[in-house]
Write a protein that holds these residues in place. Structure first.
Motif, PDB file in Angstrom:
ATOM      1  N   GLY A 172      79.715  21.546 -25.320  1.00 32.33           N
ATOM      2  CA  GLY A 172      79.365  20.408 -24.332  1.00 32.33           C
ATOM      3  C   GLY A 172      78.049  20.183 -23.869  1.00 32.33           C
ATOM      4  O   GLY A 172      77.455  19.127 -24.143  1.00 32.33           O
ATOM      5  N   PRO A 173      77.228  21.371 -23.751  1.00 33.72           N
ATOM      6  CA  PRO A 173      75.784  21.267 -23.495  1.00 33.72           C
ATOM      7  C   PRO A 173      74.960  20.721 -24.771  1.00 33.72           C
ATOM      8  O   PRO A 173      74.110  20.116 -24.627  1.00 33.72           O
ATOM      9  CB  PRO A 173      75.481  22.697 -22.833  1.00 33.72           C
ATOM     10  CG  PRO A 173      76.681  23.306 -22.491  1.00 33.72           C
ATOM     11  CD  PRO A 173      77.655  22.629 -23.436  1.00 33.72           C
ATOM     12  N   LYS A 220      75.261  17.269 -25.228  1.00 29.49           N
ATOM     13  CA  LYS A 220      74.390  16.349 -24.341  1.00 29.49           C
ATOM     14  C   LYS A 220      73.028  16.418 -24.867  1.00 29.49           C
ATOM     15  O   LYS A 220      72.183  15.493 -25.000  1.00 29.49           O
ATOM     16  CB  LYS A 220      74.562  17.073 -22.941  1.00 29.49           C
ATOM     17  CG  LYS A 220      75.758  16.797 -22.162  1.00 29.49           C
ATOM     18  CD  LYS A 220      75.795  17.212 -20.952  1.00 29.49           C
ATOM     19  CE  LYS A 220      76.887  17.167 -19.888  1.00 29.49           C
ATOM     20  NZ  LYS A 220      76.908  17.686 -18.663  1.00 29.49           N
ATOM     21  N   GLY A 248      72.554  13.992 -27.655  1.00 31.28           N
ATOM     22  CA  GLY A 248      72.489  12.823 -27.396  1.00 31.28           C
ATOM     23  C   GLY A 248      70.972  12.325 -26.550  1.00 31.28           C
ATOM     24  O   GLY A 248      70.477  11.447 -26.632  1.00 31.28           O
ATOM     25  N   HIS A 249      70.572  13.583 -25.755  1.00 34.54           N
ATOM     26  CA  HIS A 249      69.287  13.328 -25.264  1.00 34.54           C
ATOM     27  C   HIS A 249      68.119  13.422 -26.257  1.00 34.54           C
ATOM     28  O   HIS A 249      66.984  12.373 -26.041  1.00 34.54           O
ATOM     29  CB  HIS A 249      68.832  14.557 -24.383  1.00 34.54           C
ATOM     30  CG  HIS A 249      69.998  14.451 -23.007  1.00 34.54           C
ATOM     31  ND1 HIS A 249      70.410  13.529 -22.560  1.00 34.54           N
ATOM     32  CD2 HIS A 249      70.174  15.615 -22.127  1.00 34.54           C
ATOM     33  CE1 HIS A 249      71.226  13.736 -21.615  1.00 34.54           C
ATOM     34  NE2 HIS A 249      70.928  14.955 -21.271  1.00 34.54           N
ATOM     35  N   ALA A 262      76.581  12.627 -31.973  1.00 32.57           N
ATOM     36  CA  ALA A 262      75.897  12.579 -30.520  1.00 32.57           C
ATOM     37  C   ALA A 262      74.461  12.096 -30.820  1.00 32.57           C
ATOM     38  O   ALA A 262      73.997  11.240 -29.930  1.00 32.57           O
ATOM     39  CB  ALA A 262      76.155  13.892 -29.670  1.00 32.57           C
ATOM     40  N   LYS A 298      71.720  24.393 -19.302  1.00 30.43           N
ATOM     41  CA  LYS A 298      70.985  23.087 -19.261  1.00 30.43           C
ATOM     42  C   LYS A 298      70.415  22.628 -20.446  1.00 30.43           C
ATOM     43  O   LYS A 298      69.568  23.810 -20.922  1.00 30.43           O
ATOM     44  CB  LYS A 298      70.292  23.195 -17.757  1.00 30.43           C
ATOM     45  CG  LYS A 298      70.792  23.415 -16.602  1.00 30.43           C
ATOM     46  CD  LYS A 298      69.885  23.320 -15.604  1.00 30.43           C
ATOM     47  CE  LYS A 298      70.696  23.279 -14.114  1.00 30.43           C
ATOM     48  NZ  LYS A 298      69.780  23.144 -13.029  1.00 30.43           N
ATOM     49  N   GLU A 307      71.277   9.948 -19.587  1.00 33.44           N
ATOM     50  CA  GLU A 307      72.601  10.149 -18.860  1.00 33.44           C
ATOM     51  C   GLU A 307      72.756  11.541 -18.840  1.00 33.44           C
ATOM     52  O   GLU A 307      73.169  12.249 -19.611  1.00 33.44           O
ATOM     53  CB  GLU A 307      73.724   9.394 -19.805  1.00 33.44           C
ATOM     54  CG  GLU A 307      73.423   7.950 -19.807  1.00 33.44           C
ATOM     55  CD  GLU A 307      74.675   7.392 -20.621  1.00 33.44           C
ATOM     56  OE1 GLU A 307      75.553   7.969 -21.251  1.00 33.44           O
ATOM     57  OE2 GLU A 307      74.550   6.050 -20.955  1.00 33.44           O
ATOM     58  N   VAL A 308      72.519  12.151 -17.392  1.00 29.53           N
ATOM     59  CA  VAL A 308      72.596  13.586 -17.341  1.00 29.53           C
ATOM     60  C   VAL A 308      73.848  13.902 -16.707  1.00 29.53           C
ATOM     61  O   VAL A 308      73.996  15.134 -16.534  1.00 29.53           O
ATOM     62  CB  VAL A 308      71.437  14.013 -16.516  1.00 29.53           C
ATOM     63  CG1 VAL A 308      70.084  13.703 -17.265  1.00 29.53           C
ATOM     64  CG2 VAL A 308      71.277  13.084 -15.243  1.00 29.53           C
ATOM     65  N   ASN A 309      74.732  13.064 -15.994  1.00 30.64           N
ATOM     66  CA  ASN A 309      76.026  13.644 -15.515  1.00 30.64           C
ATOM     67  C   ASN A 309      77.133  13.970 -16.471  1.00 30.64           C
ATOM     68  O   ASN A 309      76.776  13.351 -17.660  1.00 30.64           O
ATOM     69  CB  ASN A 309      76.457  12.567 -14.526  1.00 30.64           C
ATOM     70  CG  ASN A 309      75.397  12.322 -13.413  1.00 30.64           C
ATOM     71  OD1 ASN A 309      74.736  13.090 -13.111  1.00 30.64           O
ATOM     72  ND2 ASN A 309      75.533  10.741 -13.043  1.00 30.64           N
TER      73      ASN A 309
END
Length: 531
Positions: A328-329, A332, A335-336, A371, A437, A529-531
């Motif tokens: 998951g992280p 994210k 994607g970032h 992603a 994070k 999109e950080v949520n």
């Protein structure tokens, strides 16, 4: 709010109950599969659609389904789903390829027996009060050579069953390894050799360009005289007109077909020919198989809607529930990274090179690639997701490449992407800290340590005094609060960068005020999109 699923075909009550037990809001309306007008009216309310073969998922239907995230087909075939349109709309298409393997393989074996002993014709004759023993002279399977075209899941089961019947088995499958062939107890051969040697031929391949009419008129002519052909895979694998002629000439002794080029098959060249057994696509039609695939599709769809796990998807890399939790992280972060470069790149992108270093190189890289591309493409299409992004990128001619390497630096793992245009290359790297994070750790080769927020400001400048003060005073003077401030430089007096994590997006006049100082070569706002 709980995800909402529509079941528009006949699935068992047990399968419907699985959705309910998993906390899914499910509507069981099997009549909608044949009512495309009503289905079009209601589909916009649902996150998932569970179907069999009656429901036709068209481009028009998908265009009216803004909330749809996943389509689950209880069974293997997805000819009734426009998968290209689904991919462009970002909708995952799943099937259940393993729930009816044994059932379909058993049907192929049953059809082989039926055509070898002319059982259907003998049954009709006997029911009519005739006693035509001499008319229905059959052949044994024992000792005969079975040629299996396609030795995958179902074909492999047929091979094993045939070996149990003491048949000799030869198999043609470009992807069949020698080790797998030995395990199945079959001889791997080329297609021409199979055609020349086989007493029976059974097909077990999907219908794609490479397999369409694999038993063409030309290839049928290469078969052994007296061959019997069984097709329980897909219509269109055999030239039915040519086969009918060869049945009539006697070159082919018999055929058993469960699938046809046009279905429903109300008329076909094979119908009413002697020693041709036909069934109406019954390969998966057993109580056990129908129940198995219904339960499987309910579990798969629930897993995806609730945990992000992707199983048996036809247009998205599979991701297990455990992978979804662990990755998951990193998903994210990927994607970032894509979003960072995408928002800074105005010219057309020619290629994206993705480097996976250390532990991340052992993860599901297909999913991480998706992603990255989704993040990159959001700057031109806000509705893009991990399903639609690769399709959009391919349509734009963007070439995606990836490289893996063992740990090379201070981080246990990191991802670096480099975007190539006609004018430049732009790169950024990031990692995931122990707190889960994502962080940016390098931009344009300059090392940094930047927390990622929803609103960020990116600037470049020459390494001169006063930059920190200018940024701080300008933001503070306009009521824009800085949550995190990161600086980096290549060399003393060389190129430097700043990345500010802000509580709110700075208004345009604030950016104009920064530009008027003449200190900055680039000033860009970024959203994540950080949520």
């Amino acid at each position: 709010m709980a995800p909402k699923v529509l079941v528009s075909d006949k699935l068992s009550e047990t399968a419907v109950q699985i959705f309910r037990d998993r906390g899914i809001d499910v509507d069981f309306r099997p009549e909608l599969g044949k009512d495309k007008v009503e289905l079009l009216k209601v589909i916009g309310d649902y996150d998932g659609l569970a179907i069999r073969s009656a429901t036709k998922v068209t481009e028009k239907l998908l265009a009216n389904a803004p909330n749809l995230k996943v389509i689950g087909r209880a069974g293997i075939g997805t000819d009734n789903v426009d998968k290209v349109a689904a991919s462009k709309e970002g909708v995952i298409v799943m099937n259940t390829p393993f729930g009816n393997m044994i059932t379909t393989a058993e049907h192929a074996i049953a059809m082989m027996f039926a055509v070898a002993r002319q059982i259907p014709e003998a049954s009709v004759s006997t029911h009519a009060g005739k006693w035509e023993k001499s008319k229905f002279m059959g052949v044994e399977l024992t000792g005969k050579t079975l040629g299996v075209i396609g030795a995958g899941n179902i074909g492999g089961i047929v091979c094993r069953r045939a070996r149990g019947l003491e048949m000799k088995v030869v198999a043609y499958d470009p992807f069949l390894s020698e080790e797998r062939a030995d395990d199945l107890g079959v001889q791997k051969v080329e297609l021409d050799e199979l055609l020349a040697r086989a007493d029976f031929i059974s097909l077990h391949v999907p219908l794609i360009d490479a397999t369409r009419n694999i038993l063409s008129r030309e290839n049928l002519a290469k078969t052994k005289p007296g061959v019997r052909i069984v097709n329980c895979a897909r219509g269109g694998l055999v030239d039915e007109e040519a086969l009918a002629e060869m049945l009539q000439s006697g070159h082919v002794a018999g055929a058993a077909f469960d699938v046809f080029a046009v279905e429903p098959a109300n008329d076909n060249p094979l119908f009413n020919l002697p020693n041709v057994v036909c069934t109406p696509h019954l390969g998966a039609a057993t109580t056990e198989a129908q129940e198995n695939v219904a339960l499987q599709v309910a579990e798969q769809m629930s897993d995806y809607l609730l945990t992000g796990a992707v199983q048996n998807a036809l247009n998205m890399p599979s991701v297990t529930a455990e992978e979804a939790k662990t990755m998951g992280p990193w998903v994210k972060l990927a994607g970032h990274l894509g979003a960072f470069v995408g928002q800074l790149t105005d010219e057309p992108v020619k290629g994206v090179n993705i480097l996976y270093d250390g532990a991340v190189a052992e993860m599901n890289l297909d999913a991480l690639n998706c992603a990255v591309i989704a993040g990159l493409m959001k700057s031109v299409n806000p509705d893009v997701n991990m399903v639609s992004a690769p399709v959009i990128a391919a349509d734009r001619g963007i070439k995606i490449s990836r490289t893996t390497q063992p740990k090379t630096g201070v981080f246990d793992a990191y991802i670096k992407i480099t975007v190539v245009t006609d004018q430049r290359e732009r790169s950024i790297a990031g990692t995931v800290f122990s707190d889960g994070k994502p962080r940016f750790i390098q931009i344009k080769g300059i090392n940094i340590d930047a927390e990622i927020g929803a609103h960020m400001l990116y600037t470049t400048n020459e390494d001169v005094p006063g930059i920190i003060g200018t940024l701080g005073q300008t933001m503070g003077g306009n009521g824009v609060n800085i949550a995190n401030f990161t600086l980096g430089r290549a060399d003393v007096g060389g190129e430097a960068i700043a990345l500010l994590y802000l509580d709110d997006e700075p208004p345009a006049p604030v950016l104009d005020e920064l530009a008027k100082t003449g200190l900055f070569t680039q000033i860009s706002t970024l959203q994540f999109e950080v949520n």
